[in-house]
Design a protein around this motif. Structure first.
Motif, PDB file in Angstrom:
ATOM      1  N   GLU A  94       0.827  -1.214   0.000  1.00 51.93           N
ATOM      2  CA  GLU A  94       0.000   0.000   0.000  1.00 51.93           C
ATOM      3  C   GLU A  94       0.860   1.262   0.000  1.00 51.93           C
ATOM      4  O   GLU A  94       0.506   2.257  -0.626  1.00 51.93           O
ATOM      5  CB  GLU A  94      -0.936   0.021   1.214  1.00 51.93           C
ATOM      6  CG  GLU A  94      -2.013  -1.034   1.204  1.00 51.93           C
ATOM      7  CD  GLU A  94      -3.068  -0.817   0.147  1.00 51.93           C
ATOM      8  OE1 GLU A  94      -3.310   0.340  -0.253  1.00 51.93           O
ATOM      9  OE2 GLU A  94      -3.644  -1.822  -0.303  1.00 51.93           O
ATOM     10  N   MET A  95       1.999   1.211   0.685  1.00 52.90           N
ATOM     11  CA  MET A  95       2.859   2.392   0.790  1.00 52.90           C
ATOM     12  C   MET A  95       3.520   2.754  -0.534  1.00 52.90           C
ATOM     13  O   MET A  95       3.967   3.883  -0.706  1.00 52.90           O
ATOM     14  CB  MET A  95       3.939   2.172   1.848  1.00 52.90           C
ATOM     15  CG  MET A  95       3.393   2.124   3.261  1.00 52.90           C
ATOM     16  SD  MET A  95       4.693   1.915   4.475  1.00 52.90           S
ATOM     17  CE  MET A  95       5.448   3.533   4.422  1.00 52.90           C
ATOM     18  N   HIS A  96       3.602   1.822  -1.469  1.00 53.70           N
ATOM     19  CA  HIS A  96       4.306   2.061  -2.726  1.00 53.70           C
ATOM     20  C   HIS A  96       3.382   2.403  -3.887  1.00 53.70           C
ATOM     21  O   HIS A  96       3.857   2.798  -4.953  1.00 53.70           O
ATOM     22  CB  HIS A  96       5.151   0.843  -3.106  1.00 53.70           C
ATOM     23  CG  HIS A  96       6.336   0.653  -2.230  1.00 53.70           C
ATOM     24  ND1 HIS A  96       7.556   1.211  -2.493  1.00 53.70           N
ATOM     25  CD2 HIS A  96       6.478  -0.023  -1.066  1.00 53.70           C
ATOM     26  CE1 HIS A  96       8.404   0.882  -1.544  1.00 53.70           C
ATOM     27  NE2 HIS A  96       7.780   0.130  -0.666  1.00 53.70           N
ATOM     28  N   LYS A  97       2.098   2.241  -3.720  1.00 57.29           N
ATOM     29  CA  LYS A  97       1.172   2.455  -4.832  1.00 57.29           C
ATOM     30  C   LYS A  97       1.236   3.878  -5.372  1.00 57.29           C
ATOM     31  O   LYS A  97       1.209   4.088  -6.581  1.00 57.29           O
ATOM     32  CB  LYS A  97      -0.261   2.114  -4.421  1.00 57.29           C
ATOM     33  CG  LYS A  97      -0.478   0.634  -4.261  1.00 57.29           C
ATOM     34  CD  LYS A  97      -1.906   0.330  -3.855  1.00 57.29           C
ATOM     35  CE  LYS A  97      -2.105  -1.154  -3.661  1.00 57.29           C
ATOM     36  NZ  LYS A  97      -3.485  -1.470  -3.266  1.00 57.29           N
ATOM     37  N   GLY A  98       1.333   4.856  -4.511  1.00 56.82           N
ATOM     38  CA  GLY A  98       1.412   6.245  -4.956  1.00 56.82           C
ATOM     39  C   GLY A  98       2.636   6.490  -5.823  1.00 56.82           C
ATOM     40  O   GLY A  98       2.550   7.154  -6.866  1.00 56.82           O
ATOM     41  N   GLN A  99       3.776   5.927  -5.413  1.00 51.80           N
ATOM     42  CA  GLN A  99       5.007   6.101  -6.200  1.00 51.80           C
ATOM     43  C   GLN A  99       4.901   5.396  -7.542  1.00 51.80           C
ATOM     44  O   GLN A  99       5.360   5.915  -8.562  1.00 51.80           O
ATOM     45  CB  GLN A  99       6.222   5.576  -5.426  1.00 51.80           C
ATOM     46  CG  GLN A  99       7.540   5.839  -6.135  1.00 51.80           C
ATOM     47  CD  GLN A  99       7.813   7.320  -6.352  1.00 51.80           C
ATOM     48  OE1 GLN A  99       7.741   8.105  -5.417  1.00 51.80           O
ATOM     49  NE2 GLN A  99       8.122   7.703  -7.581  1.00 51.80           N
ATOM     50  N   ASP A 134      -0.623   3.025   5.611  1.00 56.90           N
ATOM     51  CA  ASP A 134       0.035   1.950   6.357  1.00 56.90           C
ATOM     52  C   ASP A 134       0.539   0.858   5.425  1.00 56.90           C
ATOM     53  O   ASP A 134      -0.096   0.534   4.422  1.00 56.90           O
ATOM     54  CB  ASP A 134      -0.926   1.316   7.369  1.00 56.90           C
ATOM     55  CG  ASP A 134      -1.251   2.244   8.527  1.00 56.90           C
ATOM     56  OD1 ASP A 134      -0.409   3.105   8.844  1.00 56.90           O
ATOM     57  OD2 ASP A 134      -2.337   2.091   9.102  1.00 56.90           O
ATOM     58  N   CYS A 135       1.652   0.280   5.785  1.00 61.48           N
ATOM     59  CA  CYS A 135       2.202  -0.855   5.073  1.00 61.48           C
ATOM     60  C   CYS A 135       1.278  -2.056   5.301  1.00 61.48           C
ATOM     61  O   CYS A 135       0.790  -2.268   6.402  1.00 61.48           O
ATOM     62  CB  CYS A 135       3.603  -1.158   5.600  1.00 61.48           C
ATOM     63  SG  CYS A 135       4.276  -2.710   4.985  1.00 61.48           S
ATOM     64  N   ASN A 136       1.056  -2.822   4.242  1.00 59.84           N
ATOM     65  CA  ASN A 136       0.238  -4.023   4.383  1.00 59.84           C
ATOM     66  C   ASN A 136       1.015  -5.287   4.002  1.00 59.84           C
ATOM     67  O   ASN A 136       0.430  -6.314   3.707  1.00 59.84           O
ATOM     68  CB  ASN A 136      -1.034  -3.912   3.528  1.00 59.84           C
ATOM     69  CG  ASN A 136      -0.728  -3.864   2.045  1.00 59.84           C
ATOM     70  OD1 ASN A 136       0.346  -3.432   1.636  1.00 59.84           O
ATOM     71  ND2 ASN A 136      -1.665  -4.298   1.231  1.00 59.84           N
ATOM     72  N   CYS A 137       2.331  -5.195   4.026  1.00 60.95           N
ATOM     73  CA  CYS A 137       3.154  -6.352   3.639  1.00 60.95           C
ATOM     74  C   CYS A 137       2.964  -7.515   4.596  1.00 60.95           C
ATOM     75  O   CYS A 137       2.731  -8.640   4.183  1.00 60.95           O
ATOM     76  CB  CYS A 137       4.629  -5.969   3.584  1.00 60.95           C
ATOM     77  SG  CYS A 137       4.996  -4.780   2.281  1.00 60.95           S
ATOM     78  N   LEU A 138       3.093  -7.246   5.867  1.00 64.60           N
ATOM     79  CA  LEU A 138       2.878  -8.239   6.923  1.00 64.60           C
ATOM     80  C   LEU A 138       1.959  -7.604   7.955  1.00 64.60           C
ATOM     81  O   LEU A 138       2.424  -7.007   8.922  1.00 64.60           O
ATOM     82  CB  LEU A 138       4.204  -8.639   7.575  1.00 64.60           C
ATOM     83  CG  LEU A 138       5.215  -9.324   6.665  1.00 64.60           C
ATOM     84  CD1 LEU A 138       6.578  -9.433   7.346  1.00 64.60           C
ATOM     85  CD2 LEU A 138       4.713 -10.695   6.247  1.00 64.60           C
ATOM     86  N   PRO A 139       0.654  -7.704   7.754  1.00 72.29           N
ATOM     87  CA  PRO A 139      -0.294  -6.972   8.590  1.00 72.29           C
ATOM     88  C   PRO A 139      -0.084  -7.122  10.096  1.00 72.29           C
ATOM     89  O   PRO A 139      -0.244  -6.172  10.838  1.00 72.29           O
ATOM     90  CB  PRO A 139      -1.656  -7.535   8.177  1.00 72.29           C
ATOM     91  CG  PRO A 139      -1.442  -8.009   6.789  1.00 72.29           C
ATOM     92  CD  PRO A 139      -0.025  -8.492   6.742  1.00 72.29           C
ATOM     93  N   ASP A 140       0.347  -8.301  10.565  1.00 77.76           N
ATOM     94  CA  ASP A 140       0.534  -8.484  12.007  1.00 77.76           C
ATOM     95  C   ASP A 140       1.885  -7.977  12.488  1.00 77.76           C
ATOM     96  O   ASP A 140       2.154  -7.972  13.676  1.00 77.76           O
ATOM     97  CB  ASP A 140       0.355  -9.958  12.383  1.00 77.76           C
ATOM     98  CG  ASP A 140       1.317 -10.873  11.659  1.00 77.76           C
ATOM     99  OD1 ASP A 140       1.739 -10.514  10.536  1.00 77.76           O
ATOM    100  OD2 ASP A 140       1.634 -11.947  12.196  1.00 77.76           O
ATOM    101  N   ARG A 141       2.749  -7.509  11.564  1.00 76.17           N
ATOM    102  CA  ARG A 141       4.087  -7.042  11.951  1.00 76.17           C
ATOM    103  C   ARG A 141       4.433  -5.725  11.278  1.00 76.17           C
ATOM    104  O   ARG A 141       5.585  -5.465  10.992  1.00 76.17           O
ATOM    105  CB  ARG A 141       5.109  -8.108  11.592  1.00 76.17           C
ATOM    106  CG  ARG A 141       4.862  -9.421  12.340  1.00 76.17           C
ATOM    107  CD  ARG A 141       5.831 -10.459  11.956  1.00 76.17           C
ATOM    108  NE  ARG A 141       7.172 -10.000  12.308  1.00 76.17           N
ATOM    109  CZ  ARG A 141       8.246 -10.707  12.104  1.00 76.17           C
ATOM    110  NH1 ARG A 141       8.158 -11.890  11.568  1.00 76.17           N
ATOM    111  NH2 ARG A 141       9.435 -10.242  12.416  1.00 76.17           N
ATOM    112  N   MET A 142       3.434  -4.874  11.023  1.00 78.99           N
ATOM    113  CA  MET A 142       3.693  -3.621  10.307  1.00 78.99           C
ATOM    114  C   MET A 142       4.737  -2.763  10.999  1.00 78.99           C
ATOM    115  O   MET A 142       5.519  -2.090  10.345  1.00 78.99           O
ATOM    116  CB  MET A 142       2.404  -2.824  10.123  1.00 78.99           C
ATOM    117  CG  MET A 142       1.537  -3.372   9.027  1.00 78.99           C
ATOM    118  SD  MET A 142       0.169  -2.305   8.669  1.00 78.99           S
ATOM    119  CE  MET A 142      -0.922  -2.715  10.015  1.00 78.99           C
ATOM    120  N   ALA A 143       4.788  -2.802  12.310  1.00 79.02           N
ATOM    121  CA  ALA A 143       5.745  -1.972  13.037  1.00 79.02           C
ATOM    122  C   ALA A 143       7.179  -2.388  12.768  1.00 79.02           C
ATOM    123  O   ALA A 143       8.102  -1.614  12.959  1.00 79.02           O
ATOM    124  CB  ALA A 143       5.454  -2.021  14.530  1.00 79.02           C
TER     125      ALA A 143
END
Length: 151
Positions: A94-99, A134-143
């Motif tokens: 999700e964080m890369h879609k804009g770029q 928010d990053c959605n790569c690993l939803p349970d470990r975004m931090a």
């Protein structure tokens, strides 16, 4: 018939065939083969295989006109492009879609009218857009997402 609920999965070679048929409209096997062989070094058997695969995917239908088969698109070019792009974008962070969108705009030749439409759509979206996606790569470990510098 391919519909909006079916995922459209088209290979690069199939895109070439579909773009030709979208441009020509319903076309005979002979016309399709002639034009594709003018553009590439594909053999007749390769083209017929691609046409059969596109029929199997419900993207084309055929009718018989005398001794010729006529091929008819069953999905619009715009719908195929939209669904293909949406399928790709569901796989991206999700964080890369804009770029990615920015890169596409910068690398694509687009008309003034399309630029104005994009500007209007972005202006309409701006007031409700989040400060950061928010990053959605690993939803349970975004931090802990190292890809995005959140160590």
């Amino acid at each position: 018939m391919a519909t909006e609920t079916n995922q459209i999965d088209i290979t690069p070679a199939e895109w070439k065939v579909m773009r030709l048929i979208w441009s020509l409209g319903s076309s005979s096997t002979t016309d399709i083969i002639t034009e594709l062989q003018r553009q590439s070094d594909w053999k007749t058997s390769t083209i017929k295989t691609l046409l059969r695969r596109l029929c199997d995917k419900d993207l084309l239908t055929t009718t018989k006109d005398g001794r010729q088969f006529m091929y008819h698109p069953q999905v619009s070019e715009q719908l195929a492009m939209n669904e293909t792009a949406e399928a790709l974008f569901t796989q991206l962070c999700e964080m890369h879609k804009g770029q990615v969108l920015l890169d596409l705009v910068q690398k694509s030749e687009i008309s003034r009218g399309d630029i104005q439409t994009l500007q209007a759509a972005l202006a309409q979206k701006l007031p409700t857009a989040p400060e950061e996606v928010d990053c959605n790569c690993l939803p349970d470990r975004m931090a802990n997402c190292q890809e995005h510098g959140k160590e």
